[in-house]
Design a protein around this motif. Sequence first.
Motif, PDB file in Angstrom:
ATOM      1  N   ARG A  63       0.863  -1.175   0.000  1.00 49.10           N
ATOM      2  CA  ARG A  63       0.000   0.000   0.000  1.00 49.10           C
ATOM      3  C   ARG A  63       0.904   1.231   0.000  1.00 49.10           C
ATOM      4  N   MET A  64       0.824   2.017  -1.063  1.00 51.22           N
ATOM      5  CA  MET A  64       1.725   3.139  -1.252  1.00 51.22           C
ATOM      6  C   MET A  64       1.340   4.326  -0.374  1.00 51.22           C
ATOM      7  N   TRP A  65       2.244   5.298  -0.308  1.00 49.60           N
ATOM      8  CA  TRP A  65       2.013   6.486   0.517  1.00 49.60           C
ATOM      9  C   TRP A  65       0.803   7.278   0.038  1.00 49.60           C
ATOM     10  N   ASN A  66       0.497   7.197  -1.257  1.00 46.27           N
ATOM     11  CA  ASN A  66      -0.644   7.947  -1.811  1.00 46.27           C
ATOM     12  C   ASN A  66      -1.920   7.125  -1.832  1.00 46.27           C
ATOM     13  N   ARG A  67      -1.919   5.978  -1.108  1.00 45.17           N
ATOM     14  CA  ARG A  67      -3.078   5.096  -0.947  1.00 45.17           C
ATOM     15  C   ARG A  67      -3.278   4.138  -2.111  1.00 45.17           C
ATOM     16  N   ASP A  68      -2.413   4.217  -3.150  1.00 42.37           N
ATOM     17  CA  ASP A  68      -2.504   3.236  -4.225  1.00 42.37           C
ATOM     18  C   ASP A  68      -2.087   1.864  -3.694  1.00 42.37           C
ATOM     19  N   LEU A  69      -2.618   0.811  -4.303  1.00 46.02           N
ATOM     20  CA  LEU A  69      -2.210  -0.549  -3.981  1.00 46.02           C
ATOM     21  C   LEU A  69      -1.379  -1.076  -5.140  1.00 46.02           C
ATOM     22  N   GLN A  70      -0.191  -1.572  -4.832  1.00 46.05           N
ATOM     23  CA  GLN A  70       0.729  -2.030  -5.876  1.00 46.05           C
ATOM     24  C   GLN A  70       1.027  -3.514  -5.669  1.00 46.05           C
ATOM     25  N   ALA A  71       0.868  -4.286  -6.730  1.00 46.70           N
ATOM     26  CA  ALA A  71       1.204  -5.711  -6.714  1.00 46.70           C
ATOM     27  C   ALA A  71       2.330  -5.940  -7.712  1.00 46.70           C
ATOM     28  N   SER A  72       3.362  -6.673  -7.289  1.00 51.59           N
ATOM     29  CA  SER A  72       4.525  -6.906  -8.147  1.00 51.59           C
ATOM     30  C   SER A  72       4.843  -8.396  -8.196  1.00 51.59           C
ATOM     31  N   LEU A  73       5.333  -8.841  -9.349  1.00 50.11           N
ATOM     32  CA  LEU A  73       5.800 -10.212  -9.513  1.00 50.11           C
ATOM     33  C   LEU A  73       7.310 -10.202  -9.377  1.00 50.11           C
ATOM     34  N   VAL A  74       7.826 -10.895  -8.368  1.00 51.74           N
ATOM     35  CA  VAL A  74       9.249 -10.843  -8.027  1.00 51.74           C
ATOM     36  C   VAL A  74       9.832 -12.245  -8.110  1.00 51.74           C
TER      37      VAL A  74
END
Length: 212
Positions: free
Chosen positions: A159-170
Amino acid sequence: MHRWSSLNERQLALLGRLANDKAPEGSWHPGEFRTADALRDRGLVTIKRSRSEVDAQVTEAGAFYLQHGHHPDDPAHAREGKAAKDRATGGSRSASYADRPVALARRAKAKELIARLVTDRRVTFTKPDDATVTEWRRVIDYAKRHSLIPEGERIESLRMWNRDLQASLVEGPHPNSLRQRRDEAAPVHVPTELRSPHPVVAALRDLERHAA
């Protein structure tokens, strides 16, 4: 705004055009991109961009919306559908969890998310509400539990500082993963004789000798 919130006229019109293989001709203008992104965030379409080309495809959820007029995840309609099914079956619970509408919809969303991550490596959901964040985390958990994630990779959500939700494939297992087997761990060599011990260790050793 919820994932299952009703579409506005522009969103519904674009979804219908895409379902009929009538994507915007020529270059997409910014307004169409925003509309398409809104549909994508609801899981109604998938979007792949390659330079100036855009490939937008309607998902099963999008086709469901066009047919029924509401999102398959809409809890109000899910309750209505469950009540109707219970009335028809006399309240029978013989159907397995995997065959229930919620599980089927979640599996479809998990597959769509994995497909986007394999292509883009990172997906951002713009300022989702708490209910939407909870649902996407359940989708990610479903993908993990049902082995939908490509082998040797993992999904990280933030959950980013600007309230966006980020999903990443690592790539690689999680640093805290306990999947490593004992026979794969590097051996630790233990000396059979202790030389030049610390003064405290030497004193304790001498105490044990005197006690013996």
